[in-house]
Design a protein around this motif. Structure first.
Motif, PDB file in Angstrom:
ATOM      1  N   PRO A 154      33.668  58.725  28.546  1.00 38.09           N
ATOM      2  CA  PRO A 154      34.961  58.981  27.913  1.00 38.09           C
ATOM      3  C   PRO A 154      36.029  58.057  28.471  1.00 38.09           C
ATOM      4  O   PRO A 154      36.025  57.741  29.660  1.00 38.09           O
ATOM      5  N   ARG A 155      36.927  57.615  27.611  1.00 38.86           N
ATOM      6  CA  ARG A 155      38.035  56.778  28.077  1.00 38.86           C
ATOM      7  C   ARG A 155      39.172  57.699  28.503  1.00 38.86           C
ATOM      8  O   ARG A 155      39.840  58.310  27.677  1.00 38.86           O
ATOM      9  N   VAL A 156      39.347  57.814  29.816  1.00 37.78           N
ATOM     10  CA  VAL A 156      40.333  58.746  30.339  1.00 37.78           C
ATOM     11  C   VAL A 156      41.552  58.026  30.903  1.00 37.78           C
ATOM     12  O   VAL A 156      42.511  58.651  31.311  1.00 37.78           O
ATOM     13  N   ASN A 157      41.512  56.715  30.941  1.00 37.33           N
ATOM     14  CA  ASN A 157      42.598  55.968  31.540  1.00 37.33           C
ATOM     15  C   ASN A 157      42.964  54.799  30.638  1.00 37.33           C
ATOM     16  O   ASN A 157      42.168  53.874  30.454  1.00 37.33           O
ATOM     17  N   PRO A 158      44.159  54.811  30.058  1.00 36.07           N
ATOM     18  CA  PRO A 158      44.549  53.705  29.163  1.00 36.07           C
ATOM     19  C   PRO A 158      44.620  52.363  29.861  1.00 36.07           C
ATOM     20  O   PRO A 158      44.574  51.322  29.212  1.00 36.07           O
ATOM     21  N   HIS A 159      44.708  52.380  31.205  1.00 37.45           N
ATOM     22  CA  HIS A 159      44.799  51.123  31.934  1.00 37.45           C
ATOM     23  C   HIS A 159      43.464  50.367  31.979  1.00 37.45           C
ATOM     24  O   HIS A 159      43.402  49.260  32.501  1.00 37.45           O
ATOM     25  N   GLU A 160      42.390  50.976  31.450  1.00 35.06           N
ATOM     26  CA  GLU A 160      41.125  50.253  31.347  1.00 35.06           C
ATOM     27  C   GLU A 160      41.288  48.991  30.500  1.00 35.06           C
ATOM     28  O   GLU A 160      40.548  48.026  30.651  1.00 35.06           O
ATOM     29  N   ASN A 161      42.260  49.019  29.580  1.00 36.24           N
ATOM     30  CA  ASN A 161      42.493  47.847  28.742  1.00 36.24           C
ATOM     31  C   ASN A 161      42.915  46.636  29.564  1.00 36.24           C
ATOM     32  O   ASN A 161      42.770  45.496  29.116  1.00 36.24           O
ATOM     33  N   LEU A 162      43.456  46.861  30.768  1.00 41.46           N
ATOM     34  CA  LEU A 162      43.842  45.751  31.638  1.00 41.46           C
ATOM     35  C   LEU A 162      42.640  44.875  31.959  1.00 41.46           C
ATOM     36  O   LEU A 162      42.742  43.649  32.010  1.00 41.46           O
ATOM     37  N   TYR A 163      41.503  45.524  32.185  1.00 37.63           N
ATOM     38  CA  TYR A 163      40.295  44.773  32.510  1.00 37.63           C
ATOM     39  C   TYR A 163      39.927  43.826  31.375  1.00 37.63           C
ATOM     40  O   TYR A 163      39.667  42.641  31.588  1.00 37.63           O
ATOM     41  N   LEU A 164      39.921  44.364  30.161  1.00 37.63           N
ATOM     42  CA  LEU A 164      39.549  43.546  29.005  1.00 37.63           C
ATOM     43  C   LEU A 164      40.558  42.429  28.765  1.00 37.63           C
ATOM     44  O   LEU A 164      40.193  41.327  28.346  1.00 37.63           O
ATOM     45  N   ALA A 165      41.825  42.711  29.044  1.00 36.53           N
ATOM     46  CA  ALA A 165      42.876  41.712  28.812  1.00 36.53           C
ATOM     47  C   ALA A 165      42.846  40.593  29.846  1.00 36.53           C
ATOM     48  O   ALA A 165      43.156  39.443  29.538  1.00 36.53           O
ATOM     49  N   LEU A 166      42.481  40.929  31.070  1.00 35.33           N
ATOM     50  CA  LEU A 166      42.566  39.970  32.174  1.00 35.33           C
ATOM     51  C   LEU A 166      41.234  39.300  32.502  1.00 35.33           C
ATOM     52  O   LEU A 166      41.209  38.329  33.270  1.00 35.33           O
ATOM     53  N   TYR A 167      40.145  39.798  31.948  1.00 35.10           N
ATOM     54  CA  TYR A 167      38.813  39.361  32.390  1.00 35.10           C
ATOM     55  C   TYR A 167      38.641  37.846  32.327  1.00 35.10           C
ATOM     56  O   TYR A 167      38.349  37.193  33.334  1.00 35.10           O
ATOM     57  N   TRP A 168      38.842  37.250  31.159  1.00 32.46           N
ATOM     58  CA  TRP A 168      38.550  35.820  31.018  1.00 32.46           C
ATOM     59  C   TRP A 168      39.551  34.959  31.777  1.00 32.46           C
ATOM     60  O   TRP A 168      39.191  33.892  32.299  1.00 32.46           O
ATOM     61  N   GLY A 169      40.785  35.417  31.890  1.00 31.67           N
ATOM     62  CA  GLY A 169      41.741  34.685  32.715  1.00 31.67           C
ATOM     63  C   GLY A 169      41.314  34.649  34.165  1.00 31.67           C
ATOM     64  O   GLY A 169      41.414  33.609  34.837  1.00 31.67           O
ATOM     65  N   LEU A 170      40.793  35.772  34.655  1.00 39.94           N
ATOM     66  CA  LEU A 170      40.321  35.822  36.044  1.00 39.94           C
ATOM     67  C   LEU A 170      39.062  34.985  36.230  1.00 39.94           C
ATOM     68  O   LEU A 170      38.881  34.349  37.276  1.00 39.94           O
ATOM     69  N   VAL A 171      38.194  34.986  35.234  1.00 45.17           N
ATOM     70  CA  VAL A 171      36.991  34.143  35.325  1.00 45.17           C
ATOM     71  C   VAL A 171      37.374  32.671  35.452  1.00 45.17           C
ATOM     72  O   VAL A 171      36.794  31.918  36.250  1.00 45.17           O
ATOM     73  N   ILE A 172      38.363  32.246  34.683  1.00 45.55           N
ATOM     74  CA  ILE A 172      38.839  30.858  34.776  1.00 45.55           C
ATOM     75  C   ILE A 172      39.401  30.580  36.162  1.00 45.55           C
ATOM     76  O   ILE A 172      39.147  29.515  36.757  1.00 45.55           O
ATOM     77  N   LEU A 173      40.141  31.538  36.715  1.00 41.78           N
ATOM     78  CA  LEU A 173      40.661  31.377  38.078  1.00 41.78           C
ATOM     79  C   LEU A 173      39.523  31.277  39.086  1.00 41.78           C
ATOM     80  O   LEU A 173      39.603  30.508  40.048  1.00 41.78           O
ATOM     81  N   HIS A 174      38.448  32.042  38.867  1.00 42.26           N
ATOM     82  CA  HIS A 174      37.296  31.963  39.765  1.00 42.26           C
ATOM     83  C   HIS A 174      36.684  30.560  39.751  1.00 42.26           C
ATOM     84  O   HIS A 174      36.327  30.010  40.803  1.00 42.26           O
ATOM     85  N   VAL A 175      36.544  30.019  38.551  1.00 40.37           N
ATOM     86  CA  VAL A 175      35.957  28.676  38.429  1.00 40.37           C
ATOM     87  C   VAL A 175      36.838  27.652  39.134  1.00 40.37           C
ATOM     88  O   VAL A 175      36.347  26.794  39.893  1.00 40.37           O
ATOM     89  N   LEU A 176      38.140  27.721  38.904  1.00 42.90           N
ATOM     90  CA  LEU A 176      39.066  26.801  39.577  1.00 42.90           C
ATOM     91  C   LEU A 176      38.994  26.968  41.083  1.00 42.90           C
ATOM     92  O   LEU A 176      39.013  25.985  41.838  1.00 42.90           O
TER      93      LEU A 176
END
Length: 282
Positions: free
Chosen positions: A4-26
């Protein structure tokens, strides 16, 4: 079933995921790039002749340059760490939601912790495994930088001249990008998140939960793809646990992997110091 989705802030993960992956590569590219030319730089400054007299002098110099990488990448590491702490906060909020039964739902139907005979101890085991996963995800960027910077230092002892150094840097950077891209692709397929069903079929040809290739693919995606970001999103964790037998232990293996990276970084640095002296004498 799905959590169950009990926390609306879970969307932060989906929003930030690829940006963070790019930061990891850099982050990893900068770590490699920051140490490959260490010996060449000391020669340019005219200090290498004095430093190479003893192995300790050469090793201390190389270690100083290795340590400086963390200082130079401090801002990137801070951004990445803060984002991971936010994701852990969201996960902890979820775990204490719905009267504490969120973890029960995650473990339900998994092997082996979801078995009825283990229910009394499975919750404690699940908490410990999650703690290991979260710890590994927090320190993974640091051990990745340590390992890549150490590898760059070692490669720098094999290069000769400016052209050789530049070619070595280019090769390492292309190799690092290729490994990350492949790990992300395989990891997504292992968790059924890839749009390419044929890749999933190659990882899990029988369609069963006992696929070793599927487990290895999920581990590879976490360890070398997104550096543990997947381990901080509980819906993905539950999918990993439910889809594969003993998938709950992938997080434990991930912690072992990042600790091994730290150990290998120190061993590689010691090898680089000895190698630098022998190369000069040769």
């Amino acid at each position: 079933g799905a959590l169950p989705r009990v926390n609306p802030h879970e969307n932060l993960y989906l929003a930030l995921y690829w940006g963070l992956v790019i930061l990891h590569v850099l982050l990893r590219l900068f770590a490699l790039n920051g140490t490959v030319g260490g010996i060449a730089a000391e020669k340019q400054f005219g200090t290498w002749e004095t430093l190479k007299v003893t192995t300790d002098g050469a090793l201390l110099t190389l270690r100083a340059r290795w340590s400086m990488v963390f200082y130079r990448l401090g801002l990137l590491l801070t951004i990445i760490t803060v984002a991971r702490l936010v994701f852990i906060g969201v996960a902890l909020f979820n775990l204490v939601s719905i009267q504490g039964h969120y973890l029960d739902n995650m473990l339900s139907g998994t092997t082996p912790l979801g078995q009825p005979s283990l229910m009394d101890s499975s919750i404690l085991s699940g908490v410990l495994i999650l703690a290991m996963m979260f710890t590994a995800a927090l320190i993974a960027p640091f051990t990745a930088v340590a390992f890549d910077a150490a590898l760059g230092t070692l490669i720098g002892t094999f290069t000769r001249g400016r052209i050789g150094g530049l070619l070595g840097q280019l090769f390492l950077m292309l190799l690092r990008v290729a490994i990350v891209a492949w790990a992300l692709w395989v990891g997504a397929a292992a968790l059924s998140l890839s749009p390419f069903p044929e890749l999933l079929a190659s990882l899990n040809p029988s369609g069963g939960a006992s696929s070793l290739m599927g487990v290895l693919g999920a581990f590879f995606g976490i360890a070398e793809g997104d550096l543990g970001l997947t381990a901080l999103h509980l819906p993905h964790v539950q999918r990993m646990w439910a889809d594969y037998d003993n998938g709950v232990f992938i997080g434990v293996a991930f912690l072992g992997y990042v600790l091994l990276q730290a150990l290998l970084a120190n061993l590689i640095m010691a090898w680089a110091g000895r190698r630098a002296i022998r190369a000069e004498k040769g």
